[in-house]
Motif scaffolding. Structure first.
Motif, PDB file in Angstrom:
ATOM      1  N   GLY A  95      76.471 -20.492  20.164  1.00 22.61           N
ATOM      2  CA  GLY A  95      76.878 -20.891  18.825  1.00 22.61           C
ATOM      3  C   GLY A  95      77.408 -22.309  18.739  1.00 22.61           C
ATOM      4  N   GLU A  96      77.711 -22.920  19.888  1.00 20.37           N
ATOM      5  CA  GLU A  96      78.203 -24.297  19.909  1.00 20.37           C
ATOM      6  C   GLU A  96      77.087 -25.307  20.176  1.00 20.37           C
ATOM      7  N   GLU A  97      75.896 -24.810  20.482  1.00 21.21           N
ATOM      8  CA  GLU A  97      74.803 -25.709  20.855  1.00 21.21           C
ATOM      9  C   GLU A  97      74.287 -26.513  19.663  1.00 21.21           C
ATOM     10  N   VAL A  98      73.870 -27.730  19.971  1.00 23.08           N
ATOM     11  CA  VAL A  98      73.149 -28.585  19.036  1.00 23.08           C
ATOM     12  C   VAL A  98      71.948 -29.140  19.798  1.00 23.08           C
ATOM     13  N   PRO A  99      70.730 -28.928  19.292  1.00 18.25           N
ATOM     14  CA  PRO A  99      70.367 -28.350  17.995  1.00 18.25           C
ATOM     15  C   PRO A  99      70.434 -26.824  18.001  1.00 18.25           C
ATOM     16  N   GLU A 100      70.457 -26.246  16.802  1.00 17.10           N
ATOM     17  CA  GLU A 100      70.383 -24.801  16.662  1.00 17.10           C
ATOM     18  C   GLU A 100      68.957 -24.342  16.940  1.00 17.10           C
ATOM     19  N   ARG A 101      68.828 -23.150  17.521  1.00 17.46           N
ATOM     20  CA  ARG A 101      67.508 -22.616  17.856  1.00 17.46           C
ATOM     21  C   ARG A 101      67.435 -21.157  17.416  1.00 17.46           C
ATOM     22  N   ASP A 102      66.231 -20.636  17.447  1.00 19.12           N
ATOM     23  CA  ASP A 102      66.042 -19.214  17.187  1.00 19.12           C
ATOM     24  C   ASP A 102      66.166 -18.450  18.495  1.00 19.12           C
ATOM     25  N   TYR A 103      66.853 -17.314  18.449  1.00 19.82           N
ATOM     26  CA  TYR A 103      67.048 -16.495  19.641  1.00 19.82           C
ATOM     27  C   TYR A 103      66.531 -15.090  19.346  1.00 19.82           C
ATOM     28  N   PRO A 104      65.273 -14.819  19.685  1.00 21.39           N
ATOM     29  CA  PRO A 104      64.690 -13.516  19.344  1.00 21.39           C
ATOM     30  C   PRO A 104      65.425 -12.376  20.027  1.00 21.39           C
ATOM     31  N   GLN A 105      65.531 -11.258  19.327  1.00 23.26           N
ATOM     32  CA  GLN A 105      66.198 -10.096  19.884  1.00 23.26           C
ATOM     33  C   GLN A 105      65.356  -9.525  21.022  1.00 23.26           C
ATOM     34  N   ASP A 106      66.027  -9.190  22.109  1.00 20.74           N
ATOM     35  CA  ASP A 106      65.337  -8.685  23.301  1.00 20.74           C
ATOM     36  C   ASP A 106      66.188  -7.577  23.901  1.00 20.74           C
ATOM     37  N   GLY A 107      65.705  -6.355  23.809  1.00 24.99           N
ATOM     38  CA  GLY A 107      66.467  -5.221  24.303  1.00 24.99           C
ATOM     39  C   GLY A 107      66.602  -5.159  25.806  1.00 24.99           C
ATOM     40  N   LEU A 108      65.825  -5.965  26.543  1.00 27.39           N
ATOM     41  CA  LEU A 108      65.885  -5.942  28.005  1.00 27.39           C
ATOM     42  C   LEU A 108      66.573  -7.172  28.588  1.00 27.39           C
ATOM     43  N   LEU A 109      67.224  -7.963  27.743  1.00 30.62           N
ATOM     44  CA  LEU A 109      68.092  -9.046  28.199  1.00 30.62           C
ATOM     45  C   LEU A 109      69.506  -8.660  27.791  1.00 30.62           C
ATOM     46  N   ARG A 110      70.345  -8.380  28.793  1.00 28.95           N
ATOM     47  CA  ARG A 110      71.662  -7.825  28.518  1.00 28.95           C
ATOM     48  C   ARG A 110      72.745  -8.595  29.268  1.00 28.95           C
ATOM     49  N   PHE A 111      73.952  -8.574  28.699  1.00 26.49           N
ATOM     50  CA  PHE A 111      75.069  -9.364  29.219  1.00 26.49           C
ATOM     51  C   PHE A 111      76.301  -8.483  29.404  1.00 26.49           C
TER      52      PHE A 111
END
Length: 339
Positions: A95-111
């Motif tokens: 959320g602090e990054e510039v430029p802003e980008r699209d981050y597609p939802q991915d159910g197999l990338l988890r944190f």
């Protein structure tokens, strides 16, 4: 008996390495996974049982029965798990990054995020469990952790877990055990340390910048989980002249200790070289950078990743982490794929 917080619904376990389930408390129990049962018995207030390595797959479920109480964990995947650790530039959120980008939802990338000692409502904590990339929350994740994880997902086409273990303005001595950081060869008088030890704002030096603080409060909470690699991005808070001269030896000692505690003597480390910063162009800053560059030549299975030519030097927190993340991912692929 209590199960470690990282073991919960939707967790990612590392493929091809032993699966260790652990926790605290006294008693006995049994873990059931993939048709087999594994006994658990506490020794000295902690417990751990080791399951054999598994291939990529899932979703699976696990039953953990401790002192007669059973917990079922659903949505488990066997994939690739990386640990991203250090201070504020790895903590730096999407959320602090510039430029802003699209981050597609991915159910197999988890944190999974370790609870930080600094209170921050914009970050996840351990009680949130394993989190995905939902639109309402993805911007809270580490930018570097997200980018590298997404690249790994695309490359491997398997589930990817990113464990986030960081604290802004943290010193390397805090990430070492108190015994290790307290060795005479690492002793630096307080007046010769970088200012992050003594700044009054939030009294960082009393909360997390003392020997062993973050090692005990955060890192040990995930020991001995299995990982494919560690991404280490830290050093800005150790850039006094005296500390700069000691940084390489402290890094060597920390890497060795983490490998021992994670029971993985060949665990790869990606060491990110801190970026240039116009307001900190002194001898200590350069010494830390040089130590990090030299790390790959002196520590087995370490790759150094230079951030200096792909980071904005006008700020201590470069706002675009994508190009640096691409380098980290390339280094990760090269060292993990070594025979």
């Amino acid at each position: 008996m209590k199960l470690g917080g990282i073991f919960c619904d939707n967790m990612i376990l590392q493929a091809g390495k032993p699966i260790r389930i652990f926790g605290e408390g006294e008693g006995e129990g049994v873990i059931s996974f993939l048709g087999r049962n594994y006994p658990v018995k506490s020794v000295g207030g902690t417990w751990m049982t080791e399951l054999p390595a598994c291939s990529y797959g899932g979703p699976y479920e696990m039953e953990v029965c401790l002192n007669g109480e059973t917990t079922k964990i659903d949505g488990i995947r066997i994939g690739e798990v990386i640990l991203v650790a250090g201070q504020s530039n790895v903590q730096f959120r999407l959320g602090e990054e510039v430029p802003e980008r699209d981050y597609p939802q991915d159910g197999l990338l988890r944190f999974f995020a370790l609870t930080r000692l600094e209170k921050d409502e914009n970050c996840f904590q351990s009680s949130d469990g394993w989190q995905g990339t939902e639109p309402d929350s993805v911007l809270k994740h580490s930018a570097i952790g997200y980018h590298v994880g997404a690249m790994l997902r695309k490359s491997k086409n398997v589930a990817v877990g990113v464990v986030e273990c960081y604290q802004g303005a943290s010193v390397i001595q805090s990430w070492m055990s108190k015994e290790l950081a307290g060795r005479a060869e690492f002793s630096v008088p307080i007046h010769e340390r970088y200012m992050d030890y003594t700044l009054p704002e939030g009294e960082w030096y009393r909360i997390w910048n003392f020997d062993g603080a973050l090692h005990d409060a955060m890192f040990l909470k995930i020991v001995p989980y299995s990982f494919s690699a560690v991404v280490w991005y830290q050093g800005e808070s150790n850039t006094s002249i005296v500390e700069g001269k000691l940084y390489l030896e402290m890094l060597k000692a920390m890497v060795k200790e983490w490998r021992e505690e994670l029971i993985d003597e060949k665990l790869p480390f990606i060491v990110v070289v801190i970026a240039d910063y116009v307001n900190e162009a002194g001898e200590g800053w350069s010494a830390v950078q040089n130590a990090q560059l030299f790390a790959e030549k002196t520590i087995e299975r370490v790759v150094s990743v230079d951030s200096r030519d792909v980071s904005d030097s006008s700020t201590i927190h470069p706002q675009d982490k994508l190009r640096l993340s691409q380098r980290i991912f390339s280094a990760l692929e090269s060292i993990v794929n070594e025979n």
